[in-house]
Enzyme design. Structure first.
Site, PDB file in Angstrom:
ATOM      1  N   TRP A  22       0.782  -1.344   0.156  1.00 25.27           N
ATOM      2  CA  TRP A  22      -0.057   0.006   0.031  1.00 25.27           C
ATOM      3  C   TRP A  22       0.630   1.239  -0.077  1.00 25.27           C
ATOM      4  CZ3 TRP A  22      -5.006   1.737  -0.458  1.00 25.27           C
ATOM      5  CH2 TRP A  22      -5.108   3.163   0.202  1.00 25.27           C
ATOM      6  N   ASN A  24      -0.132   5.704   0.111  1.00 28.55           N
ATOM      7  CA  ASN A  24      -0.963   6.862   0.115  1.00 28.55           C
ATOM      8  C   ASN A  24       0.002   8.082  -0.137  1.00 28.55           C
ATOM      9  OD1 ASN A  24      -1.665   5.815   2.911  1.00 28.55           O
ATOM     10  ND2 ASN A  24      -2.386   8.123   3.070  1.00 28.55           N
ATOM     11  N   ASP A  25      -0.074   9.085   0.642  1.00 26.44           N
ATOM     12  CA  ASP A  25       0.377  10.456   0.577  1.00 26.44           C
ATOM     13  C   ASP A  25       1.934  10.477   0.211  1.00 26.44           C
ATOM     14  OD1 ASP A  25      -2.090  10.913   1.746  1.00 26.44           O
ATOM     15  OD2 ASP A  25      -1.385  12.025   3.502  1.00 26.44           O
ATOM     16  N   PHE A  81       2.294   9.180  10.368  1.00 23.50           N
ATOM     17  CA  PHE A  81       1.548   9.906   9.403  1.00 23.50           C
ATOM     18  C   PHE A  81       2.367  10.842   8.548  1.00 23.50           C
ATOM     19  CE2 PHE A  81      -3.171   9.188  10.774  1.00 23.50           C
ATOM     20  CZ  PHE A  81      -3.106   7.939  10.784  1.00 23.50           C
ATOM     21  N   SER A  82       1.447  11.498   7.836  1.00 21.12           N
ATOM     22  CA  SER A  82       2.195  12.457   7.052  1.00 21.12           C
ATOM     23  C   SER A  82       3.038  13.601   7.500  1.00 21.12           C
ATOM     24  CB  SER A  82       1.064  13.051   5.879  1.00 21.12           C
ATOM     25  OG  SER A  82       0.784  12.034   5.003  1.00 21.12           O
ATOM     26  N   ASP A 152      -0.063  16.378   9.852  1.00 22.83           N
ATOM     27  CA  ASP A 152       0.471  16.538   8.313  1.00 22.83           C
ATOM     28  C   ASP A 152       1.149  18.099   8.481  1.00 22.83           C
ATOM     29  OD1 ASP A 152      -1.012  14.331   7.768  1.00 22.83           O
ATOM     30  OD2 ASP A 152      -2.531  15.482   6.928  1.00 22.83           O
ATOM     31  N   GLU A 203      -6.716  18.420   5.433  1.00 20.17           N
ATOM     32  CA  GLU A 203      -5.397  17.689   5.412  1.00 20.17           C
ATOM     33  C   GLU A 203      -4.459  18.185   4.813  1.00 20.17           C
ATOM     34  OE1 GLU A 203      -7.173  13.041   6.432  1.00 20.17           O
ATOM     35  OE2 GLU A 203      -7.098  13.761   4.318  1.00 20.17           O
TER      36      GLU A 203
HETATM   37  C1  FRU Z   1      -4.272  12.158   3.687  1.00 23.18           C
HETATM   38  C2  FRU Z   1      -4.064  11.475   5.209  1.00 23.18           C
HETATM   39  C3  FRU Z   1      -3.412  12.484   6.202  1.00 23.18           C
HETATM   40  C4  FRU Z   1      -2.706  11.521   7.149  1.00 23.18           C
HETATM   41  C5  FRU Z   1      -2.550  10.169   6.199  1.00 23.18           C
HETATM   42  C6  FRU Z   1      -2.675   9.009   7.162  1.00 23.18           C
HETATM   43  O1  FRU Z   1      -4.628  11.155   2.750  1.00 23.18           O
HETATM   44  O2  FRU Z   1      -5.374  11.046   5.645  1.00 23.18           O
HETATM   45  O3  FRU Z   1      -4.099  13.434   6.541  1.00 23.18           O
HETATM   46  O4  FRU Z   1      -1.459  11.856   7.788  1.00 23.18           O
HETATM   47  O5  FRU Z   1      -3.347  10.190   5.092  1.00 23.18           O
HETATM   48  O6  FRU Z   1      -2.321   7.929   6.093  1.00 23.18           O
END
Ligand code: FRU
Length: 503
Positions: A22, A24-25, A81-82, A152, A203
């Site tokens: 996986w 994401n950001d 997290f981010s 973030d 975010e």
């Molecule tokens: C945005 C988010 C951030 C968070 C991260 C968690 O996509 O929700 O706010 O830090 O992804 O994976």
């Protein structure tokens, strides 16, 4: 790393994806000692969101990436997290023994033992070896508040006030903090509770100064992503504000209810910009996560899930309606071009289309056309007789749209199949569209960076044809350029030889 690992169905061939599992950001994007670093939200145990780590890759051109070990893993303060990474050029933190190094500033997410509620606090880590290993600061977390959604952090140096500034998201607004050492932070201001879109939780903010093209003036841009809300079909998306910043507070130039979108497609979220790009380069470079929280966990890929957008260069332009963000593809991508084909002055109509075969489900296409008396000018991607995606210009409404309602695999989420649009005016009677097609995505840059639409697509029979046609009338295709694109997984040895070895 074997080529076959990246040969899976729908696996992009020139967009960044994790080796497996996986993503994401994008996080911690920074340029340091000749390397671009890309960290990313990563769950290394599975293909859906889980306990977050920071994955890590480095590149010399933002196109070819070398995958490195996980940089940050969860600890007693929670998931990672981010967040961001900055270069501490003057050892303001005292962590580098008078030298320079990288400092990561990120959110840790856990459960508050006092009340059982989710808790988010800011921590730091530093690296003495160009990001290859990280030491978590023993005094973590370095910033706490009694705010549930508090995450973030994006940090930048503000020389005019000789300070580091942190912007971070706090539910329905952003908060700004200041520090001289990246360790102790003091509150400066808040922005946004009454401004812009609140269709979801705020975010991943970013704040930076940009020149206005053709003027001496500069403006500050505040980027804020907004999370998915079941009430809005668009899902998660990113807005921006244009205004001024004095080191302490951001002031919006526009009226509070003015909403400006960074991307008019469905799949560009949590985008932020690189830190510490050298002044002689001077570009402000953005990469986003090419997905949408509405269906990110369900997209039909197998061993990996999640990709980044191509890198984009940001600038500002003074338009009739105000100062607007402009995005252009980073020129480094042109290194992937091969086998250009081009055509000029072709009349197209419904019964007279112009179809081009493309290879390996990827291509870069630049089309310049005069809509003429046609209602619509369309570019159809896919394989005839199978799912197709339509990118179209509607001359009557002056809108550009993407219709992916019959684009291939669409049934993994009820709101994936959709048509969406953005305003687009012809420039001297001409429409210019610049497309990047890569197995399971299309990015459309309209005009001269006036607007972008980024969309995922899952054409199960592949994307072998690009077909241009006009509906209800005739249009003139003034020019069409189609480039084959190398896969970034081809000739990796060769790239390393040209670039010097990474690492
Ligand atoms: C945005 C988010 C951030 C968070 C991260 C968690 O996509 O929700 O706010 O830090 O992804 O994976």
């Amino acid at each position: 790393m074997t080529k076959s690992k990246f040969d899976e169905k729908f696996r992009p061939q020139f967009h960044f994806t994790p080796e497996a599992h996986w993503l994401n950001d994008p996080n911690g994007m920074v340029f340091y000692e000749g390397e671009y670093h890309l960290f990313y939200q990563h769950y290394p145990e599975g293909t859906t969101w889980g306990p977050m780590h920071w994955g890590h890759a480095v590149s010399r051109d933002m196109v070819h990436w070398e995958h490195l070990e996980v940089a940050l893993a969860p600890d007693g303060n929670g998931f990672i997290f981010s967040g961001c990474v900055v270069v501490d050029w003057t050892d303001s933190s005292g962590l580098f023994n008078g030298g320079t190094g990288l400092v990561a500033v990120f959110t840790q997410h856990d459960t508050d033992p006092d009340n059982g509620q989710p808790r988010q606090r800011q921590s730091i880590a530093y690296s003495l070896d160009k990001g290859r290993s990280w030491i978590k600061y023993p005094g973590n977390p370095v910033l706490t508040e009694q705010i549930a959604d508090f995450r973030d952090p994006k940090v930048f140096r503000h020389e005019e006030t000789a300070s580091w500034v942190m912007v971070l998201a706090a539910g329905d607004h952003v908060r700004l903090y200041r520090s001289t050492d990246l360790i102790s932070w003091s509150f400066a201001s808040i922005f946004g509770a009454e401004e812009g879109s609140h269709d979801g939780v705020w975010e991943c903010p970013d704040l930076f100064e940009l020149s206005v093209e053709g003027y001496l003036s500069k403006k500050w841009v505040l980027i804020v992503s907004i999370g998915d809300d079941p009430d809005y079909p668009e899902g998660s998306r990113t807005q921006y504000f244009v205004g001024s910043f004095n080191g302490y507070s951001f002031v919006n130039d526009n009226v509070p209810d003015c909403v400006l979108w960074l991307d008019h497609g469905r799949d560009n979220y949590a985008g932020v910009t690189f830190s510490d790009v050298p002044a002689e380069d001077g570009r402000r470079l953005l990469i986003g996560w090419m997905s949408n929280w509405k269906y990110a966990n369900q997209t039909p890929t197998e061993n990996w899930r999640g990709a980044m957008t191509i890198p984009r260069v940001l600038s500002l332009r003074n338009e009739a309606e105000g100062i607007r963000l402009v995005q252009r593809p980073a020129l480094e991508l042109q290194r992937l071009r091969s086998g250009k084909r081009h055509w000029n002055n072709i009349l197209i109509a419904a019964e007279h289309s112009h179809a081009i075969e493309i290879t390996d489900n990827r291509a870069e296409v630049v089309a310049l056309f005069e809509p003429g008396d046609a209602d619509q000018v369309c570019i159809k991607l896919g394989t005839a007789g199978h799912g197709q995606t339509i990118i179209g210009y509607d001359a009557g409404n002056q809108t550009l749209f993407i219709d992916r309602s019959a684009s291939g695999i669409i049934d993994f989420h009820p709101q994936f199949a959709c048509r969406h649009e953005m305003k687009l005016q012809p420039d001297k009677g001409l429409i210019r569209l610049h497309l990047f097609i890569d197995c399971s995505s299309v990015e459309v840059f309209a005009g001269d960076g006036n607007g972008v639409m980024t969309d995922l697509i899952f054409p199960d029979a592949g994307c072998g044809t690009v077909e241009l046609f006009a509906a209800n009338g005739h249009a003139k295709l003034v020019s069409l350029e189609v480039f084959n694109l190398h896969s970034i997984y081809e000739g990796m040895g060769q790239m390393a030889a040209t670039n010097g070895t990474i690492g």
